[in-house]
Design a protein around this motif. Structure first.
Motif, PDB file in Angstrom:
ATOM      1  N   ARG A 112       0.939  -1.076   0.003  1.00 48.27           N
ATOM      2  CA  ARG A 112      -0.069   0.048   0.115  1.00 48.27           C
ATOM      3  C   ARG A 112       0.878   1.125  -0.095  1.00 48.27           C
ATOM      4  N   ARG A 113       1.895   1.281   0.793  1.00 42.25           N
ATOM      5  CA  ARG A 113       2.958   2.397   0.797  1.00 42.25           C
ATOM      6  C   ARG A 113       3.656   2.557  -0.348  1.00 42.25           C
ATOM      7  N   ALA A 114       3.914   1.334  -1.145  1.00 40.37           N
ATOM      8  CA  ALA A 114       4.634   1.436  -2.609  1.00 40.37           C
ATOM      9  C   ALA A 114       3.576   1.946  -3.507  1.00 40.37           C
ATOM     10  N   GLN A 115       2.351   1.547  -3.321  1.00 42.46           N
ATOM     11  CA  GLN A 115       1.337   2.056  -4.393  1.00 42.46           C
ATOM     12  C   GLN A 115       1.164   3.562  -4.065  1.00 42.46           C
ATOM     13  N   GLU A 116       1.004   4.150  -2.989  1.00 41.65           N
ATOM     14  CA  GLU A 116       0.845   5.656  -2.739  1.00 41.65           C
ATOM     15  C   GLU A 116       2.187   6.252  -3.355  1.00 41.65           C
ATOM     16  N   ALA A 117       3.285   5.790  -2.979  1.00 45.55           N
ATOM     17  CA  ALA A 117       4.584   6.469  -3.531  1.00 45.55           C
ATOM     18  C   ALA A 117       4.528   6.623  -5.001  1.00 45.55           C
ATOM     19  N   PHE A 118       4.097   5.518  -5.654  1.00 45.77           N
ATOM     20  CA  PHE A 118       3.886   5.551  -7.167  1.00 45.77           C
ATOM     21  C   PHE A 118       2.987   6.732  -7.551  1.00 45.77           C
ATOM     22  N   TYR A 119       1.683   6.707  -6.849  1.00 39.21           N
ATOM     23  CA  TYR A 119       0.808   7.899  -7.214  1.00 39.21           C
ATOM     24  C   TYR A 119       1.645   9.039  -6.988  1.00 39.21           C
ATOM     25  N   ALA A 120       2.240   9.283  -5.865  1.00 39.29           N
ATOM     26  CA  ALA A 120       3.134  10.599  -5.514  1.00 39.29           C
ATOM     27  C   ALA A 120       3.945  11.103  -6.274  1.00 39.29           C
ATOM     28  N   THR A 121       4.589  10.143  -6.920  1.00 36.56           N
ATOM     29  CA  THR A 121       5.654  10.341  -8.044  1.00 36.56           C
ATOM     30  C   THR A 121       5.005  11.174  -9.193  1.00 36.56           C
ATOM     31  N   LEU A 122       3.799  10.619  -9.445  1.00 32.95           N
ATOM     32  CA  LEU A 122       3.055  10.980 -10.811  1.00 32.95           C
ATOM     33  C   LEU A 122       2.294  12.648 -10.347  1.00 32.95           C
ATOM     34  N   ASP A 123       2.082  12.788  -9.309  1.00 33.32           N
ATOM     35  CA  ASP A 123       1.318  13.927  -8.607  1.00 33.32           C
ATOM     36  C   ASP A 123       1.659  15.315  -9.284  1.00 33.32           C
ATOM     37  N   PRO A 124       2.947  15.593  -9.275  1.00 35.45           N
ATOM     38  CA  PRO A 124       3.447  16.839  -9.897  1.00 35.45           C
ATOM     39  C   PRO A 124       3.206  17.192 -11.396  1.00 35.45           C
ATOM     40  N   PHE A 125       3.030  16.121 -11.985  1.00 34.50           N
ATOM     41  CA  PHE A 125       2.893  16.270 -13.352  1.00 34.50           C
ATOM     42  C   PHE A 125       1.514  16.346 -13.895  1.00 34.50           C
ATOM     43  N   THR A 126       1.269  17.228 -14.868  1.00 29.31           N
ATOM     44  CA  THR A 126      -0.090  17.706 -15.395  1.00 29.31           C
ATOM     45  C   THR A 126      -0.360  16.936 -16.906  1.00 29.31           C
ATOM     46  N   VAL A 127      -1.631  17.065 -17.082  1.00 25.88           N
ATOM     47  CA  VAL A 127      -1.638  16.743 -18.458  1.00 25.88           C
ATOM     48  C   VAL A 127      -0.923  17.594 -19.645  1.00 25.88           C
ATOM     49  N   ALA A 128      -0.930  18.525 -19.473  1.00 25.10           N
ATOM     50  CA  ALA A 128       0.011  19.790 -20.036  1.00 25.10           C
ATOM     51  C   ALA A 128       1.331  19.448 -20.156  1.00 25.10           C
ATOM     52  N   ASP A 129       1.861  18.989 -19.087  1.00 26.48           N
ATOM     53  CA  ASP A 129       3.306  18.559 -19.007  1.00 26.48           C
ATOM     54  C   ASP A 129       3.508  17.342 -19.988  1.00 26.48           C
ATOM     55  N   MET A 130       2.712  16.454 -19.977  1.00 21.13           N
ATOM     56  CA  MET A 130       3.035  15.273 -20.825  1.00 21.13           C
ATOM     57  C   MET A 130       2.691  15.461 -22.121  1.00 21.13           C
TER      58      MET A 130
END
Length: 149
Positions: A112-130
């Motif tokens: 569960r902590r690893a899953q949240e770390a995965f999401y947290a890594t993606l949090d700063p990026f926006t659709v515009a960034d992609m």
């Protein structure tokens, strides 16, 4: 960890719309063709994205899809969380033979902590960034996108 197909499709639809020009409003059918996904699946994803306020859909002549400002600035981590749901990475309680360690398992908490770390890594990026270079120009190079412009 592997994303659900619906999550992958949602991200690709949003990215496709992010590179659409001001005068371009592709239909769900066109976006499905551009992304190489079945229309029926794309329609479900478009409906969910519209419900979440990430894209606007207009019906009829002159209609089509467009990315909203909310969608352009949406966090990739938030989108992935929304489509993946709150479930555990491992199915510890389901099926015919639930895990006997279910009540006091340390692995479940670690996953569960690893899953949240995965999401947290993606949090700063926006659709515009992609869709910044090189991805945006690559999306614009798709045959159906070029002919629509």
């Amino acid at each position: 960890m592997r994303l659900l197909r619906s999550t992958d499709m949602a991200l690709r639809v949003l990215m496709r719309l992010a590179v659409a020009g001001e005068s371009e409003s592709p239909t769900t059918r066109e976006v499905a063709a551009d992304m190489g996904v079945p229309y029926t699946h794309a329609a479900k994803i478009v409906a969910e994205l519209q419900h979440r306020g990430l894209l606007a859909a207009r019906r009829g002549r002159g209609g089509g899809l467009s990315l909203t400002e909310t969608g352009r600035g949406a966090s990739i981590g938030g989108i992935v969380r929304a489509f993946e749901g709150e479930g555990d990475v491992a199915d510890c309680t389901g099926g015919d033979t639930p895990c006997p360690l279910n009540s006091d398992c340390r692995l479940r908490g670690a996953l569960r902590r690893a899953q949240e770390a995965f999401y947290a890594t993606l949090d700063p990026f926006t659709v515009a960034d992609m869709v910044k270079s090189p991805t945006g120009p690559l999306l614009l190079g798709l045959p159906s996108v070029r002919t629509a412009s």
